[in-house]
Design a protein around this motif. Sequence first.
Motif, PDB file in Angstrom:
ATOM      1  N   MET A  59     -40.362 -46.752  31.801  1.00 14.19           N
ATOM      2  CA  MET A  59     -41.321 -45.751  32.263  1.00 14.19           C
ATOM      3  C   MET A  59     -40.788 -44.352  31.937  1.00 14.19           C
ATOM      4  N   ILE A  60     -41.748 -43.465  31.660  1.00 14.74           N
ATOM      5  CA  ILE A  60     -41.399 -42.065  31.441  1.00 14.74           C
ATOM      6  C   ILE A  60     -42.138 -41.234  32.485  1.00 14.74           C
ATOM      7  N   ASN A  61     -41.626 -40.053  32.759  1.00 17.37           N
ATOM      8  CA  ASN A  61     -42.270 -39.136  33.693  1.00 17.37           C
ATOM      9  C   ASN A  61     -42.679 -37.884  32.935  1.00 17.37           C
ATOM     10  N   VAL A  62     -43.938 -37.491  33.096  1.00 14.82           N
ATOM     11  CA  VAL A  62     -44.447 -36.274  32.475  1.00 14.82           C
ATOM     12  C   VAL A  62     -45.110 -35.423  33.541  1.00 14.82           C
ATOM     13  N   LYS A  63     -45.169 -34.125  33.266  1.00 10.35           N
ATOM     14  CA  LYS A  63     -45.876 -33.191  34.133  1.00 10.35           C
ATOM     15  C   LYS A  63     -47.150 -32.783  33.413  1.00 10.35           C
ATOM     16  N   ILE A  64     -48.270 -32.815  34.131  1.00  9.28           N
ATOM     17  CA  ILE A  64     -49.560 -32.412  33.587  1.00  9.28           C
ATOM     18  C   ILE A  64     -49.977 -31.140  34.308  1.00  9.28           C
ATOM     19  N   ARG A  65     -50.259 -30.090  33.533  1.00  6.32           N
ATOM     20  CA  ARG A  65     -50.686 -28.816  34.118  1.00  6.32           C
ATOM     21  C   ARG A  65     -52.148 -28.563  33.736  1.00  6.32           C
ATOM     22  N   PHE A  66     -52.946 -28.232  34.749  1.00  9.23           N
ATOM     23  CA  PHE A  66     -54.368 -27.979  34.564  1.00  9.23           C
ATOM     24  C   PHE A  66     -54.619 -26.478  34.564  1.00  9.23           C
ATOM     25  N   TYR A  67     -55.504 -26.026  33.690  1.00 12.17           N
ATOM     26  CA  TYR A  67     -55.824 -24.604  33.577  1.00 12.17           C
ATOM     27  C   TYR A  67     -57.319 -24.384  33.762  1.00 12.17           C
ATOM     28  N   VAL A  76     -48.415 -29.794  24.330  1.00 13.14           N
ATOM     29  CA  VAL A  76     -47.258 -30.609  24.697  1.00 13.14           C
ATOM     30  C   VAL A  76     -46.032 -29.737  24.494  1.00 13.14           C
ATOM     31  N   ASN A  77     -45.345 -29.468  25.598  1.00 15.31           N
ATOM     32  CA  ASN A  77     -44.139 -28.635  25.573  1.00 15.31           C
ATOM     33  C   ASN A  77     -44.392 -27.285  24.914  1.00 15.31           C
ATOM     34  N   LEU A 133     -53.323 -33.842  18.393  1.00 17.75           N
ATOM     35  CA  LEU A 133     -52.264 -34.387  19.248  1.00 17.75           C
ATOM     36  C   LEU A 133     -52.572 -35.761  19.837  1.00 17.75           C
ATOM     37  N   ALA A 134     -53.739 -36.313  19.578  1.00 12.16           N
ATOM     38  CA  ALA A 134     -54.161 -37.562  20.226  1.00 12.16           C
ATOM     39  C   ALA A 134     -53.140 -38.679  20.072  1.00 12.16           C
ATOM     40  N   GLY A 135     -52.563 -38.827  18.906  1.00 10.86           N
ATOM     41  CA  GLY A 135     -51.625 -39.919  18.653  1.00 10.86           C
ATOM     42  C   GLY A 135     -50.178 -39.586  18.960  1.00 10.86           C
ATOM     43  N   HIS A 136     -49.927 -38.373  19.459  1.00  4.98           N
ATOM     44  CA  HIS A 136     -48.554 -37.968  19.780  1.00  4.98           C
ATOM     45  C   HIS A 136     -48.010 -38.830  20.912  1.00  4.98           C
ATOM     46  N   ILE A 137     -46.859 -39.432  20.712  1.00  3.22           N
ATOM     47  CA  ILE A 137     -46.240 -40.276  21.738  1.00  3.22           C
ATOM     48  C   ILE A 137     -45.441 -39.393  22.684  1.00  3.22           C
ATOM     49  N   ASP A 139     -40.141 -38.771  27.906  1.00  2.00           N
ATOM     50  CA  ASP A 139     -39.739 -38.467  29.270  1.00  2.00           C
ATOM     51  C   ASP A 139     -39.469 -36.964  29.401  1.00  2.00           C
ATOM     52  N   GLY A 140     -40.057 -36.352  30.423  1.00  2.00           N
ATOM     53  CA  GLY A 140     -39.849 -34.933  30.671  1.00  2.00           C
ATOM     54  C   GLY A 140     -40.840 -34.014  29.983  1.00  2.00           C
ATOM     55  N   ASP A 141     -41.761 -34.563  29.185  1.00  2.00           N
ATOM     56  CA  ASP A 141     -42.750 -33.717  28.511  1.00  2.00           C
ATOM     57  C   ASP A 141     -43.633 -33.012  29.531  1.00  2.00           C
ATOM     58  N   ILE A 142     -44.128 -31.831  29.132  1.00  2.00           N
ATOM     59  CA  ILE A 142     -45.093 -31.079  29.920  1.00  2.00           C
ATOM     60  C   ILE A 142     -46.372 -31.015  29.096  1.00  2.00           C
ATOM     61  N   VAL A 143     -47.452 -31.511  29.675  1.00  2.00           N
ATOM     62  CA  VAL A 143     -48.738 -31.572  28.990  1.00  2.00           C
ATOM     63  C   VAL A 143     -49.681 -30.551  29.664  1.00  2.00           C
ATOM     64  N   ASP A 144     -50.188 -29.607  28.857  1.00  2.00           N
ATOM     65  CA  ASP A 144     -51.134 -28.605  29.333  1.00  2.00           C
ATOM     66  C   ASP A 144     -52.541 -29.004  28.926  1.00  2.00           C
ATOM     67  N   LEU A 145     -53.479 -28.929  29.849  1.00  2.27           N
ATOM     68  CA  LEU A 145     -54.883 -29.235  29.567  1.00  2.27           C
ATOM     69  C   LEU A 145     -55.703 -27.966  29.818  1.00  2.27           C
ATOM     70  N   LEU A 146     -56.294 -27.457  28.757  1.00  3.60           N
ATOM     71  CA  LEU A 146     -57.071 -26.222  28.825  1.00  3.60           C
ATOM     72  C   LEU A 146     -58.524 -26.513  28.499  1.00  3.60           C
ATOM     73  N   PRO A 147     -59.443 -25.994  29.313  1.00  4.81           N
ATOM     74  CA  PRO A 147     -60.869 -26.233  29.062  1.00  4.81           C
ATOM     75  C   PRO A 147     -61.334 -25.440  27.845  1.00  4.81           C
TER      76      PRO A 147
END
Length: 94
Positions: free
Chosen positions: A1-9, A64-65, A74-78, A81-89
């Motif tokens: 398992m990996i842990n990622v942080k997802i940030r919403f904007y 991503v980072n 970025l859809a296929g980017h694997i 662990d520790g990645d930060i994923v930003d989601l912007l509308p």
Amino acid sequence: MINVKIRFYGYLQIRAGQMEKEASLPEGTTVAQLLFSLNPWPDRAGSEEVRLLDINPENLLVGVNGIRQPLATLAGHILQDGDIVDLLPPLGGG
């Protein structure tokens, strides 16, 4: 398992009900798989899906980072662990 942080904007913070979220994912999870887990699109026939974001993910700008690009890039980017994923509308105006 990996842990990622997802940030919403933007308004995604309101739809998600939070500014960020921690997620534990199986190794090998792609950005597209992460988005589908947050936001099933389209609905599966005969089922009511609960959508966290309720937005077509193709309209999102994803980072991503700190590197932000359209989802198609970025859809296929694997994720690692520790990645930060930003989601912007999508942005609008005129």
